[in-house]
Write an enzyme that holds these catalytic residues in place. Structure first.
Site, PDB file in Angstrom:
ATOM      1  N   ARG A  63      46.610  38.532  82.760  1.00  0.00           N
ATOM      2  CA  ARG A  63      45.644  39.562  83.190  1.00  0.00           C
ATOM      3  C   ARG A  63      45.871  40.851  82.391  1.00  0.00           C
ATOM      4  O   ARG A  63      44.967  41.666  82.244  1.00  0.00           O
ATOM      5  CB  ARG A  63      45.755  39.810  84.699  1.00  0.00           C
ATOM      6  CG  ARG A  63      44.841  40.944  85.195  1.00  0.00           C
ATOM      7  CD  ARG A  63      44.556  40.893  86.688  1.00  0.00           C
ATOM      8  NE  ARG A  63      45.741  40.727  87.487  1.00  0.00           N
ATOM      9  CZ  ARG A  63      46.637  41.694  87.777  1.00  0.00           C
ATOM     10  NH1 ARG A  63      46.458  42.925  87.320  1.00  0.00           N
ATOM     11  NH2 ARG A  63      47.685  41.441  88.514  1.00  0.00           N
ATOM     12  N   TYR A 116      19.535  47.278  80.397  1.00  0.00           N
ATOM     13  CA  TYR A 116      19.714  46.000  81.090  1.00  0.00           C
ATOM     14  C   TYR A 116      19.708  46.235  82.611  1.00  0.00           C
ATOM     15  O   TYR A 116      20.388  47.136  83.101  1.00  0.00           O
ATOM     16  CB  TYR A 116      21.024  45.339  80.633  1.00  0.00           C
ATOM     17  CG  TYR A 116      21.309  44.071  81.373  1.00  0.00           C
ATOM     18  CD1 TYR A 116      20.355  43.064  81.454  1.00  0.00           C
ATOM     19  CD2 TYR A 116      22.518  43.877  82.028  1.00  0.00           C
ATOM     20  CE1 TYR A 116      20.600  41.895  82.159  1.00  0.00           C
ATOM     21  CE2 TYR A 116      22.774  42.710  82.724  1.00  0.00           C
ATOM     22  CZ  TYR A 116      21.802  41.731  82.795  1.00  0.00           C
ATOM     23  OH  TYR A 116      22.047  40.580  83.501  1.00  0.00           O
ATOM     24  N   ASP A 188      26.166  50.984  74.768  1.00  0.00           N
ATOM     25  CA  ASP A 188      26.089  49.526  74.868  1.00  0.00           C
ATOM     26  C   ASP A 188      25.522  49.022  73.542  1.00  0.00           C
ATOM     27  O   ASP A 188      24.346  49.240  73.229  1.00  0.00           O
ATOM     28  CB  ASP A 188      25.194  49.124  76.045  1.00  0.00           C
ATOM     29  CG  ASP A 188      25.228  47.613  76.285  1.00  0.00           C
ATOM     30  OD1 ASP A 188      25.349  46.855  75.300  1.00  0.00           O
ATOM     31  OD2 ASP A 188      25.091  47.189  77.444  1.00  0.00           O
ATOM     32  N   LYS A 213      26.314  37.479  73.886  1.00  0.00           N
ATOM     33  CA  LYS A 213      25.091  37.487  73.072  1.00  0.00           C
ATOM     34  C   LYS A 213      25.398  37.189  71.595  1.00  0.00           C
ATOM     35  O   LYS A 213      25.947  36.164  71.285  1.00  0.00           O
ATOM     36  CB  LYS A 213      24.370  38.821  73.263  1.00  0.00           C
ATOM     37  CG  LYS A 213      24.312  39.294  74.718  1.00  0.00           C
ATOM     38  CD  LYS A 213      23.606  38.333  75.637  1.00  0.00           C
ATOM     39  CE  LYS A 213      23.544  38.910  77.045  1.00  0.00           C
ATOM     40  NZ  LYS A 213      23.326  37.943  78.068  1.00  0.00           N
TER      41      LYS A 213
HETATM   42  N1  LCS Z   1      24.401  44.789  78.258  1.00  0.00           N
HETATM   43  C1  LCS Z   1      23.252  44.287  77.773  1.00  0.00           C
HETATM   44  C2  LCS Z   1      22.453  45.080  76.781  1.00  0.00           C
HETATM   45  C3  LCS Z   1      22.803  43.032  78.204  1.00  0.00           C
HETATM   46  O1  LCS Z   1      21.665  42.560  77.685  1.00  0.00           O
HETATM   47  C4  LCS Z   1      23.570  42.304  79.152  1.00  0.00           C
HETATM   48  C5  LCS Z   1      23.147  40.980  79.649  1.00  0.00           C
HETATM   49  C6  LCS Z   1      24.764  42.877  79.631  1.00  0.00           C
HETATM   50  C7  LCS Z   1      25.157  44.113  79.159  1.00  0.00           C
HETATM   51  C8  LCS Z   1      25.639  42.151  80.604  1.00  0.00           C
HETATM   52  O2  LCS Z   1      26.313  41.137  79.974  1.00  0.00           O
HETATM   53  P1  LCS Z   1      26.872  39.799  80.684  1.00  0.00           P
HETATM   54  O3  LCS Z   1      27.658  40.267  81.888  1.00  0.00           O
HETATM   55  O4  LCS Z   1      25.698  39.003  81.097  1.00  0.00           O
HETATM   56  O5  LCS Z   1      27.717  39.189  79.642  1.00  0.00           O
HETATM   57  N2  LCS Z   1      21.811  40.683  79.380  1.00  0.00           N
HETATM   58  C9  LCS Z   1      21.161  39.639  79.799  1.00  0.00           C
HETATM   59  C10 LCS Z   1      19.789  39.423  79.545  1.00  0.00           C
HETATM   60  O6  LCS Z   1      19.033  40.206  78.983  1.00  0.00           O
HETATM   61  N3  LCS Z   1      19.435  38.259  79.996  1.00  0.00           N
HETATM   62  O7  LCS Z   1      20.457  37.617  80.628  1.00  0.00           O
HETATM   63  C11 LCS Z   1      21.635  38.478  80.568  1.00  0.00           C
END
Ligand code: LCS
Length: 406
Positions: A63, A116, A188, A213
């Protein structure tokens, strides 16, 4: 290649491929092994105590740190030209840990309005339960940020390009405003990835990522990261991550490290496809508008050229017949997959107002430009002609009239 040895003398593709490794290999292996161990033996009690006291750098417990996770973190430091990185279980773990570590009761956050959906809900509703106030503005006009700043503003949170509206924010201008007000800038960088945009070069203090992503790129793992531009905030955020526990697992880290090695290749191909698809969509009779940073009619085209090394692989566009037209399109694609997420080698299509951004009220959505007619396309690495043909046949399923989508 370790970050501290060779900071940024090499090209971006070389850094993606060689960045992050072990101090010493075990058998000369080329791929970093998966150290699937929750805990690490101390040679003696004194060494265990020294590691806990921070006087010795050996591993303790996964952790807190793990060699495979550490190899990925080193890679991200090298890609972002940063000081340190902390890999997290998901992108949201990165966002929530960074925000919780940097804010306190009574603090105020200024944030991009279209971002998001879960990040918006976290800042607006969850942080409010701990007495943190927030103001959401269109940060593509930096004067809105200046006006929204209050004496208690601790943090400016920027997503650029925004999910899903593809608005860009001038990071240098926002960072200057924030610095003048004593606030930190958190960016971000998920949509651009460090291959196309490095926010520290424009004055940001903290970068968060959903590694799920583009960085991983294969729609097979979730993950995130917090990257810092200097030592100032490192202890504070590392402590928060250890306490809240949203750390990354070594197997996850290994997959993402494998993915990042091809980030340059994937993104070059995907953004070439995206540029051609944006041009194709702009001329399609069933499409009412297209937002892609590489189109000269994008409102922040000049910022894109200055701030990014390429225009990326995300497009949003409006279709005729509004939501109904979008539903027809999404139900008619054959090669393209109807799914949320983005950044994988396969092209995905989704409807933000009813899917990724449904948790935001309709009024707030519309204020932020997340219209019912908006369709989001995450462009992958397939042959362009196959993607064009699939979109064309699916768009042609939308009935001619009435022109209700405008
Ligand atoms: N920041 C951005 C710009 C994102 O698009 C997402 C997820 C996150 C943070 C969060 O990331 P995760 O916890 O899912 O790894 N975006 C998503 C979307 O547009 N569609 O499904 C997830």
């Amino acid at each position: 290649m370790k970050a501290r040895n060779k900071p940024c003398a090499l090209g971006k593709a070389t850094r993606a491929i060689h960045g992050g490794g072990l101090d010493n290999t075990v058998y000369g292996e080329v791929s970093v092994p998966i150290f699937q161990s929750s805990t690490f033996a101390f040679p003696n009690a004194a060494e265990g105590a020294a590691r806990f006291a921070g006087k010795s750098s050996g591993y303790i417990y996964s952790r807190m740190n793990n060699p495979t996770v550490n190899a990925l973190e080193e890679n991200l430091v090298i890609l972002e030209n940063g000081y340190s990185a902390m890999a997290t279980a998901t992108g949201m773990a990165a966002v929530s840990t960074a925000l919780l570590a940097l804010l306190e009761q009574g603090a105020h956050v200024v944030s991009t309005d279209s971002l998001y959906g879960s990040t918006r809900v976290l800042i607006e509703n969850e942080l409010a339960r701990y007495g943190v106030r927030s103001t959401f503005v269109d940060t593509s006009n930096v004067e809105n940020v200046r006006k929204a700043i209050r004496p208690e503003t601790r943090l400016v949170f920027i997503e650029t390009p925004t999910n899903p509206t593809m608005k860009l924010t001038d990071l240098r201008a926002v960072s200057e405003i924030a610095r003048g007000a004593g606030a930190k800038v958190v960016v971000d960088n998920t949509f651009a990835s460090p291959y196309l945009q490095r926010p520290f070069e424009h004055g940001a203090d903290v970068i968060v990522h959903s590694l799920t992503k583009f960085v991983n790129g294969h729609s097979d793992v979730v993950g995130g990261a917090i990257v810092l531009n200097g030592p100032e905030l490192h202890q504070k955020i590392r402590k928060a991550l250890n306490l809240y526990g949203g750390t990354m697992d070594p197997h996850q880290a290994w997959l993402i490290l494998r993915g990042v090695r091809t980030l340059p290749l994937r993104l070059e191909k995907a953004q070439e496809n995206a540029m051609k698809l944006a041009a194709f969509l702009s001329g399609h009779p069933k499409v009412t508008w297209v937002r892609y940073p590489g189109l000269p009619d994008h409102p922040q085209y000049e910022i894109a050229k200055r701030q990014m090394d390429g225009f990326g692989a995300m497009i949003c566009f409006g279709v005729k017949n509004g939501l109904e037209g979008g539903v027809t399109l999404m139900n008619s694609v054959e090669l393209i997959t109807l799914a949320v997420s983005l950044g994988g080698v396969e092209t995905l299509i989704e409807h933000p107002a009813s899917m990724t951004h449904a948790s935001i009220s309709r009024e707030e959505r519309e204020k932020a430009g997340i219209l019912d007619e908006l369709v989001r396309l995450a462009v992958g690495c397939e042959d362009f002609e196959d993607l064009r043909k699939d979109l064309d046949q699916a768009l042609n399923e939308i009935p001619q009239a009435p022109d209700a989508g405008r």
